[in-house]
Scaffold this motif. Structure first.
Motif, PDB file in Angstrom:
ATOM      1  N   LEU A   8       0.812  -1.208   0.000  1.00  0.00           N
ATOM      2  CA  LEU A   8       0.000   0.000   0.000  1.00  0.00           C
ATOM      3  C   LEU A   8       0.850   1.265   0.000  1.00  0.00           C
ATOM      4  O   LEU A   8       0.565   2.206  -0.761  1.00  0.00           O
ATOM      5  CB  LEU A   8      -0.968  -0.014   1.177  1.00  0.00           C
ATOM      6  N   PRO A   9       1.927   1.351   0.823  1.00  0.00           N
ATOM      7  CA  PRO A   9       2.765   2.558   0.771  1.00  0.00           C
ATOM      8  C   PRO A   9       3.349   2.815  -0.613  1.00  0.00           C
ATOM      9  O   PRO A   9       3.385   3.960  -1.078  1.00  0.00           O
ATOM     10  CB  PRO A   9       3.868   2.269   1.798  1.00  0.00           C
ATOM     11  N   ALA A  10       3.778   1.760  -1.294  1.00  0.00           N
ATOM     12  CA  ALA A  10       4.336   1.919  -2.639  1.00  0.00           C
ATOM     13  C   ALA A  10       3.272   2.410  -3.616  1.00  0.00           C
ATOM     14  O   ALA A  10       3.536   3.269  -4.464  1.00  0.00           O
ATOM     15  CB  ALA A  10       4.928   0.598  -3.121  1.00  0.00           C
ATOM     16  N   LYS A  11       2.062   1.873  -3.489  1.00  0.00           N
ATOM     17  CA  LYS A  11       0.976   2.291  -4.374  1.00  0.00           C
ATOM     18  C   LYS A  11       0.620   3.766  -4.138  1.00  0.00           C
ATOM     19  O   LYS A  11       0.321   4.508  -5.075  1.00  0.00           O
ATOM     20  CB  LYS A  11      -0.257   1.415  -4.155  1.00  0.00           C
ATOM     21  N   LEU A  12       0.653   4.183  -2.871  1.00  0.00           N
ATOM     22  CA  LEU A  12       0.363   5.585  -2.556  1.00  0.00           C
ATOM     23  C   LEU A  12       1.429   6.505  -3.144  1.00  0.00           C
ATOM     24  O   LEU A  12       1.111   7.573  -3.681  1.00  0.00           O
ATOM     25  CB  LEU A  12       0.269   5.771  -1.041  1.00  0.00           C
ATOM     26  N   ILE A  13       2.696   6.089  -3.064  1.00  0.00           N
ATOM     27  CA  ILE A  13       3.776   6.891  -3.647  1.00  0.00           C
ATOM     28  C   ILE A  13       3.622   6.961  -5.163  1.00  0.00           C
ATOM     29  O   ILE A  13       3.754   8.034  -5.764  1.00  0.00           O
ATOM     30  CB  ILE A  13       5.147   6.297  -3.269  1.00  0.00           C
ATOM     31  N   ASN A  14       3.327   5.824  -5.785  1.00  0.00           N
ATOM     32  CA  ASN A  14       3.141   5.800  -7.233  1.00  0.00           C
ATOM     33  C   ASN A  14       2.015   6.734  -7.675  1.00  0.00           C
ATOM     34  O   ASN A  14       2.151   7.510  -8.622  1.00  0.00           O
ATOM     35  CB  ASN A  14       2.818   4.376  -7.701  1.00  0.00           C
ATOM     36  N   GLY A  15       0.883   6.640  -6.971  1.00  0.00           N
ATOM     37  CA  GLY A  15      -0.252   7.490  -7.320  1.00  0.00           C
ATOM     38  C   GLY A  15       0.052   8.960  -7.148  1.00  0.00           C
ATOM     39  O   GLY A  15      -0.337   9.795  -7.970  1.00  0.00           O
ATOM     40  N   GLY A  16       0.769   9.294  -6.064  1.00  0.00           N
ATOM     41  CA  GLY A  16       1.120  10.694  -5.807  1.00  0.00           C
ATOM     42  C   GLY A  16       2.051  11.262  -6.855  1.00  0.00           C
ATOM     43  O   GLY A  16       1.831  12.362  -7.380  1.00  0.00           O
ATOM     44  N   ILE A  17       3.101  10.535  -7.196  1.00  0.00           N
ATOM     45  CA  ILE A  17       4.056  10.991  -8.215  1.00  0.00           C
ATOM     46  C   ILE A  17       3.369  11.118  -9.570  1.00  0.00           C
ATOM     47  O   ILE A  17       3.567  12.100 -10.303  1.00  0.00           O
ATOM     48  CB  ILE A  17       5.253  10.021  -8.304  1.00  0.00           C
ATOM     49  N   ALA A  18       2.537  10.140  -9.892  1.00  0.00           N
ATOM     50  CA  ALA A  18       1.813  10.176 -11.165  1.00  0.00           C
ATOM     51  C   ALA A  18       0.920  11.403 -11.262  1.00  0.00           C
ATOM     52  O   ALA A  18       0.847  12.065 -12.305  1.00  0.00           O
ATOM     53  CB  ALA A  18       0.980   8.904 -11.314  1.00  0.00           C
ATOM     54  N   GLY A  19       0.232  11.713 -10.157  1.00  0.00           N
ATOM     55  CA  GLY A  19      -0.639  12.886 -10.152  1.00  0.00           C
ATOM     56  C   GLY A  19       0.116  14.176 -10.346  1.00  0.00           C
ATOM     57  O   GLY A  19      -0.305  15.051 -11.112  1.00  0.00           O
ATOM     58  N   LEU A  20       1.250  14.326  -9.676  1.00  0.00           N
ATOM     59  CA  LEU A  20       2.060  15.543  -9.788  1.00  0.00           C
ATOM     60  C   LEU A  20       2.546  15.752 -11.217  1.00  0.00           C
ATOM     61  O   LEU A  20       2.458  16.858 -11.770  1.00  0.00           O
ATOM     62  CB  LEU A  20       3.258  15.471  -8.838  1.00  0.00           C
ATOM     63  N   ILE A  21       3.064  14.704 -11.831  1.00  0.00           N
ATOM     64  CA  ILE A  21       3.571  14.818 -13.201  1.00  0.00           C
ATOM     65  C   ILE A  21       2.440  15.127 -14.172  1.00  0.00           C
ATOM     66  O   ILE A  21       2.537  16.022 -15.016  1.00  0.00           O
ATOM     67  CB  ILE A  21       4.292  13.521 -13.617  1.00  0.00           C
ATOM     68  N   GLY A  22       1.345  14.380 -14.036  1.00  0.00           N
ATOM     69  CA  GLY A  22       0.232  14.547 -14.966  1.00  0.00           C
ATOM     70  C   GLY A  22      -0.409  15.917 -14.892  1.00  0.00           C
ATOM     71  O   GLY A  22      -0.650  16.553 -15.921  1.00  0.00           O
ATOM     72  N   VAL A  23      -0.675  16.397 -13.683  1.00  0.00           N
ATOM     73  CA  VAL A  23      -1.325  17.703 -13.519  1.00  0.00           C
ATOM     74  C   VAL A  23      -0.454  18.824 -14.068  1.00  0.00           C
ATOM     75  O   VAL A  23      -0.946  19.758 -14.714  1.00  0.00           O
ATOM     76  CB  VAL A  23      -1.663  17.946 -12.037  1.00  0.00           C
ATOM     77  N   THR A  24       0.849  18.760 -13.817  1.00  0.00           N
ATOM     78  CA  THR A  24       1.764  19.790 -14.324  1.00  0.00           C
ATOM     79  C   THR A  24       1.694  19.883 -15.839  1.00  0.00           C
ATOM     80  O   THR A  24       1.746  20.980 -16.412  1.00  0.00           O
ATOM     81  CB  THR A  24       3.207  19.484 -13.879  1.00  0.00           C
ATOM     82  N   CYS A  25       1.543  18.742 -16.496  1.00  0.00           N
ATOM     83  CA  CYS A  25       1.533  18.712 -17.970  1.00  0.00           C
ATOM     84  C   CYS A  25       0.232  19.245 -18.559  1.00  0.00           C
ATOM     85  O   CYS A  25       0.242  19.890 -19.606  1.00  0.00           O
ATOM     86  CB  CYS A  25       1.774  17.287 -18.467  1.00  0.00           C
ATOM     87  N   VAL A  26      -0.900  18.969 -17.916  1.00  0.00           N
ATOM     88  CA  VAL A  26      -2.187  19.243 -18.563  1.00  0.00           C
ATOM     89  C   VAL A  26      -3.006  20.347 -17.898  1.00  0.00           C
ATOM     90  O   VAL A  26      -4.131  20.618 -18.326  1.00  0.00           O
ATOM     91  CB  VAL A  26      -3.044  17.945 -18.614  1.00  0.00           C
ATOM     92  N   ILE A 306       0.036   8.875 -18.151  1.00  0.00           N
ATOM     93  CA  ILE A 306       1.247   9.088 -17.346  1.00  0.00           C
ATOM     94  C   ILE A 306       1.129   8.373 -16.001  1.00  0.00           C
ATOM     95  O   ILE A 306       2.080   7.740 -15.527  1.00  0.00           O
ATOM     96  CB  ILE A 306       1.482  10.596 -17.126  1.00  0.00           C
ATOM     97  N   ALA A 307      -0.054   8.457 -15.391  1.00  0.00           N
ATOM     98  CA  ALA A 307      -0.263   7.826 -14.088  1.00  0.00           C
ATOM     99  C   ALA A 307      -0.017   6.321 -14.157  1.00  0.00           C
ATOM    100  O   ALA A 307       0.656   5.749 -13.289  1.00  0.00           O
ATOM    101  CB  ALA A 307      -1.684   8.104 -13.595  1.00  0.00           C
ATOM    102  N   GLN A 308      -0.533   5.690 -15.178  1.00  0.00           N
ATOM    103  CA  GLN A 308      -0.384   4.242 -15.277  1.00  0.00           C
ATOM    104  C   GLN A 308       1.052   3.830 -15.577  1.00  0.00           C
ATOM    105  O   GLN A 308       1.518   2.796 -15.105  1.00  0.00           O
ATOM    106  CB  GLN A 308      -1.333   3.681 -16.343  1.00  0.00           C
ATOM    107  N   VAL A 309       1.769   4.648 -16.359  1.00  0.00           N
ATOM    108  CA  VAL A 309       3.177   4.346 -16.623  1.00  0.00           C
ATOM    109  C   VAL A 309       3.978   4.403 -15.321  1.00  0.00           C
ATOM    110  O   VAL A 309       4.753   3.488 -14.998  1.00  0.00           O
ATOM    111  CB  VAL A 309       3.777   5.315 -17.666  1.00  0.00           C
ATOM    112  N   VAL A 310       3.801   5.477 -14.553  1.00  0.00           N
ATOM    113  CA  VAL A 310       4.514   5.613 -13.270  1.00  0.00           C
ATOM    114  C   VAL A 310       4.121   4.481 -12.334  1.00  0.00           C
ATOM    115  O   VAL A 310       4.958   3.884 -11.640  1.00  0.00           O
ATOM    116  CB  VAL A 310       4.201   6.979 -12.620  1.00  0.00           C
ATOM    117  N   TYR A 311       2.856   4.165 -12.336  1.00  0.00           N
ATOM    118  CA  TYR A 311       2.324   3.138 -11.453  1.00  0.00           C
ATOM    119  C   TYR A 311       2.917   1.766 -11.765  1.00  0.00           C
ATOM    120  O   TYR A 311       3.359   1.038 -10.884  1.00  0.00           O
ATOM    121  CB  TYR A 311       0.806   3.111 -11.620  1.00  0.00           C
TER     122      TYR A 311
END
Length: 328
Positions: A8-26, A306-311
């Protein structure tokens, strides 16, 4: 493997990083979506996404396209982390021998969409006020350079410290100012205005998105126990995201209208979901429910790709691998 435990901690980190990258782009496209959806008949400032972005840059500068980005970047980490991790959690516990029926995939998506609204609703409540401030700022000024009296009153009711009496300029409130004002005036319910509409949008979105993504992604697997290449995950995320986004766009229009606190003097206000639907149908027609649909598709497609790639690259697992492991 059926007995494989998820981290679960890894999944939370993945989701958080994915969100940051994706939102910045779009984010600029998301801003255009909000402003286009909030336009009502007789108050059209923008004719298209490109027109909105061009006018935003001319009047507010390049960083005007990122109005409201700070609150989104702050809260998108827990929002995306909850959404993606919750879906994984429910899929893991609903699976039997590592397999899921379509119904259980949809049920897992429903659980993920329900869990995320605890963060999504206040995040979008604040983001929409900040994103729409530029559009409202333009409309508030009369040809003689003053503000309409009723529009000053509406602005002062929300943010009295930003619009002193007799001024001819409006200062955009910050996310913290909006939060304090909403909490002071309406309590925690002020931040959760539009919760019902958010649930009506996010639960169907997740029910459509997660099963569609999983099945598209499975098509790219080379073997039964293999994972799909990153580009397959990216394309699957884009296709599933844009499909789900367009499908729920009518509810997104309703949610955006309900969460917009400030209105022009000629624009409708709404008391709830049914009132919003009735007034939009009567005054703008069914096509109004598709406003911003292509913008939303352009936002969601790369965001979830992007989220799924990071995930699936397992960035979170990689980061956690450097932490010392506890001895059992």
């Amino acid at each position: 493997m059926a007995d494989k435990q998820i981290s679960l901690p890894a999944k939370l980190i993945n989701g958080g990083i994915a969100g940051l990258i994706g939102v910045t782009c779009v984010f600029p496209i998301d801003l255009a979506k909000t402003r286009l959806q909030n336009q009502q008949n007789g108050s059209r400032l923008y004719t298209s996404m490109s027109d909105c972005l061009i006018k935003t840059i001319r009047s507010e500068g390049y960083f005007g396209m990122y109005r409201g980005a700070a609150v989104n970047l702050t809260l998108v980490t827990p929002e995306k982390a909850i959404k993606l991790a919750a879906n994984d959690f429910f899929r893991h516990h609903l699976s039997k021998d590592g397999k899921l029926t379509l119904f259980k995939e949809m049920l897992a998506g429903c659980g993920a969409g329900t869990c995320q609204v605890i963060v999504t609703t206040p995040m979008e409540m604040l983001k929409i006020q900040l994103q729409d401030a530029g559009r409202l700022g333009k409309r508030k000024f009369s040809p003689r350079g003053g503000l309409a009296r009723n529009e000053i009153a509406a602005q002062r009711k929300l943010m009295p410290e930003t619009v002193p009496v007799g001024t001819v300029e409006t200062k955009s409130p910050t996310a913290m100012q909006l939060t304090r004002e909403l909490l002071r005036e309406k309590g925690i319910a002020g931040l959760y205005k539009g919760l019902g509409a958010t649930l009506l949008r996010d639960v169907p979105f997740s029910i459509i998105y997660f099963p569609l993504f999983a099945n598209l992604n499975n098509l790219g697997k080379r073997g039964s126990d293999d994972t799909a290449p990153f580009y397959v995950s990216f394309i699957s995320g884009c296709v599933a995201g844009s499909t789900a986004a367009v499908a729920v766009n009518p509810v997104d229009v309703i949610k955006t209208r309900l969460q917009s606190l400030n209105r022009g003097s000629t624009e409708d206000t709404y008391s709830g979901v049914t009132d919003c639907i009735r007034k939009i149908m009567r005054n703008e027609g069914p096509s109004a429910f598709l406003k911003g649909a292509y913008c939303r598709a352009l936002v969601i497609a790369p965001l979830f790709g992007i989220a799924q790639v990071v995930y699936f690259l397992g960035v979170g697992e990689f980061i956690l691998s450097f932490l010392p492991k506890k001895d059992n």
